[in-house]
Write an enzyme that holds these catalytic residues in place. Structure first.
Site, PDB file in Angstrom:
ATOM      1  N   HIS A   1      -0.752   0.192 -10.096  1.00  0.00           N
ATOM      2  CA  HIS A   1      -1.583  -0.500  -9.202  1.00  0.00           C
ATOM      3  C   HIS A   1      -1.869  -1.990  -9.832  1.00  0.00           C
ATOM      4  O   HIS A   1      -3.107  -2.381  -9.931  1.00  0.00           O
ATOM      5  CB  HIS A   1      -2.516  -0.380  -8.367  1.00  0.00           C
ATOM      6  CG  HIS A   1      -2.813  -0.794  -7.265  1.00  0.00           C
ATOM      7  ND1 HIS A   1      -3.228  -0.125  -6.185  1.00  0.00           N
ATOM      8  CD2 HIS A   1      -2.906  -2.015  -6.937  1.00  0.00           C
ATOM      9  CE1 HIS A   1      -3.648  -1.021  -4.941  1.00  0.00           C
ATOM     10  NE2 HIS A   1      -3.448  -2.072  -5.503  1.00  0.00           N
ATOM     11  N   ILE A   2      -0.978  -2.749 -10.540  1.00  0.00           N
ATOM     12  CA  ILE A   2      -1.420  -3.872 -11.243  1.00  0.00           C
ATOM     13  C   ILE A   2      -0.935  -5.347 -10.312  1.00  0.00           C
ATOM     14  O   ILE A   2      -0.808  -6.340 -10.983  1.00  0.00           O
ATOM     15  CB  ILE A   2      -0.722  -3.976 -12.779  1.00  0.00           C
ATOM     16  CG1 ILE A   2       0.740  -3.503 -12.421  1.00  0.00           C
ATOM     17  CG2 ILE A   2      -1.694  -3.017 -13.564  1.00  0.00           C
ATOM     18  CD1 ILE A   2       1.434  -3.759 -14.045  1.00  0.00           C
ATOM     19  N   GLY A   3      -0.679  -5.355  -8.959  1.00  0.00           N
ATOM     20  CA  GLY A   3      -0.041  -6.434  -8.556  1.00  0.00           C
ATOM     21  C   GLY A   3      -0.902  -7.926  -8.757  1.00  0.00           C
ATOM     22  O   GLY A   3      -0.299  -8.823  -9.117  1.00  0.00           O
TER      23      GLY A   3
ATOM     24  N   GLU B   1      -4.096   7.238  -5.433  1.00  0.00           N
ATOM     25  CA  GLU B   1      -4.146   6.660  -6.989  1.00  0.00           C
ATOM     26  C   GLU B   1      -5.314   7.247  -7.520  1.00  0.00           C
ATOM     27  O   GLU B   1      -6.401   7.394  -7.080  1.00  0.00           O
ATOM     28  CB  GLU B   1      -4.138   5.206  -6.834  1.00  0.00           C
ATOM     29  CG  GLU B   1      -2.827   4.754  -6.156  1.00  0.00           C
ATOM     30  CD  GLU B   1      -2.776   3.222  -5.814  1.00  0.00           C
ATOM     31  OE1 GLU B   1      -3.608   2.445  -6.093  1.00  0.00           O
ATOM     32  OE2 GLU B   1      -2.012   2.722  -5.358  1.00  0.00           O
TER      33      GLU B   1
ATOM     34  N   ARG C   1       0.868  -1.316   0.023  1.00  0.00           N
ATOM     35  CA  ARG C   1       0.040  -0.072   0.096  1.00  0.00           C
ATOM     36  C   ARG C   1       0.847   1.257   0.001  1.00  0.00           C
ATOM     37  O   ARG C   1       1.853   1.105   0.680  1.00  0.00           O
ATOM     38  CB  ARG C   1      -1.058   0.063   1.277  1.00  0.00           C
ATOM     39  CG  ARG C   1      -1.996  -1.051   1.093  1.00  0.00           C
ATOM     40  CD  ARG C   1      -3.050  -0.467   0.200  1.00  0.00           C
ATOM     41  NE  ARG C   1      -4.023  -1.469  -0.069  1.00  0.00           N
ATOM     42  CZ  ARG C   1      -4.488  -2.249  -1.079  1.00  0.00           C
ATOM     43  NH1 ARG C   1      -3.541  -2.454  -1.548  1.00  0.00           N
ATOM     44  NH2 ARG C   1      -5.302  -3.183  -0.978  1.00  0.00           N
TER      45      ARG C   1
END
Ligand code: DGY
Length: 322
Positions: free
Chosen positions: A287-289, A268, A239
């Site tokens: 944010h593509i984990g 974001e 985070r």
């Protein structure tokens, strides 16, 4: 009368189809994230809620709900939900760990490799027409992974999977956790437990895998960056709020640390004018984990299953404490 389920954003067709079999569903199709005013007006008379990691479900919002039985978040993180208060109100909360472990560990590793070998930076150099001469002794040099020390903060599911990945690249692994893992697990991962102080001073790369809580809020700040090696890199796929972003920008600009690979940010999305986007020694991901076709579909499946169980008064497969 069918129970009402509200989704703050659409999911895969198969998931919507499944939900429609049982419930009266409504999907928010407008601005993302859903404005709080709309969420608050909807929550009043729904029985189930499917939400995303940027939807803030706090005490005030929960207090408006008159029939809510289930909150099912399409994420492993649940720091956006006041889960303690939900429990007090007998609302079950489901989330989606495990299915996204590999994908997120892969992305952490991708950011690590990219940061150390400057792949994205090279891509920008070429696209900007700045690659003019080839193969100099000091051109675009990165650093080796082999023999370097990776410090993992939070050796849970994702941290352990990352450890397995980097072992194959002959990196040394140290870690810091609230609770030390078993000796046999440490042995099989080749990971050595150290204090937080040692983790930050000894690592060549630090990868963050802790949730955002009061304790971890802005845990990485200028004081910490100054203790890290000047040659070290910070990877964050957990985070954004675990890092003080302003301090990170200073640390990267002044070369207090060498670089960073980031998938998450304090707020974001970030745009091209964000201070981090102006720096060359940082690799940015939106944010593509967990964002692979397979993983996102599995997350949708679990989200629906969690919701169904909670709607029937049962504990979700992955439940936050209740
Ligand atoms: C989550 O599921 O919480 C992750 O942030 C998604 O990548």
């Amino acid at each position: 009368m069918r129970k009402k389920v509200f989704l703050t954003r659409t999911l895969h067709d198969f998931a919507l189809k499944e939900l429609k079999k049982k419930y009266q569903i409504e999907v928010h199709r407008g601005k993302i994230p859903i404005p709080q005013t709309k969420l608050r007006s909807k929550i009043k008379d729904i029985d189930g809620l499917i939400c995303f990691p940027y939807d803030i479900i706090n005490k005030e919002t929960i207090d408006l709900a008159e029939n809510l039985k289930a909150i099912s978040t399409y994420s492993v993180g649940f720091d956006h939900i006041d889960t303690k208060y939900a429990k007090e109100k007998k609302i079950r909360v489901g989330y989606t760990p495990e299915v996204l472990t590999d994908a997120t560990a892969d992305l952490a590793f991708a950011l690590l490799l990219d940061s150390l070998r400057r792949v994205s930076e090279g891509d920008r150099i070429i696209r900007d027409g700045k690659w003019r001469v080839i193969y100099g002794a000091h051109d675009y040099v990165g650093v080796d992974l082999q023999g370097k020390t990776l410090g993992i903060l939070g050796l849970g599911r994702i941290g352990q999977t990352l450890a397995k990945r980097v072992k194959a690249f002959d990196m040394k692994i140290i870690y810091h956790n609230r609770n030390r893992i078993s000796k046999s697990k440490e042995k099989s991962l080749g990971a050595k437990y150290v204090s937080f102080e040692r983790l930050i001073t000894q690592s060549d790369v630090i990868s963050i895998h802790v949730p955002h809580t009061k304790e971890t809020d802005k845990m990485f700040n200028i004081k910490v960056f100054k203790k890290m090696k000047n040659s070290s890199f910070l990877i964050n796929t957990s985070r954004g709020k675990v890092v003080n972003e302003k301090d990170l920008v200073v640390a990267l600009k002044k070369k207090i640390i060498a670089g960073a690979g980031l998938d998450v940010f304090e707020q974001e999305p970030i745009g091209k004018n964000h201070p981090l986007a102006k720096l060359q020694n940082v690799v940015l991901a939106p944010h593509i984990g967990s964002s692979t076709k397979e993983t996102r579909a599995k997350m949708a499946e679990i989200t629906v299953k969690n919701l169904n169980l909670a709607m029937n008064g049962k504990k979700p497969i992955y439940s936050v404490g209740y």
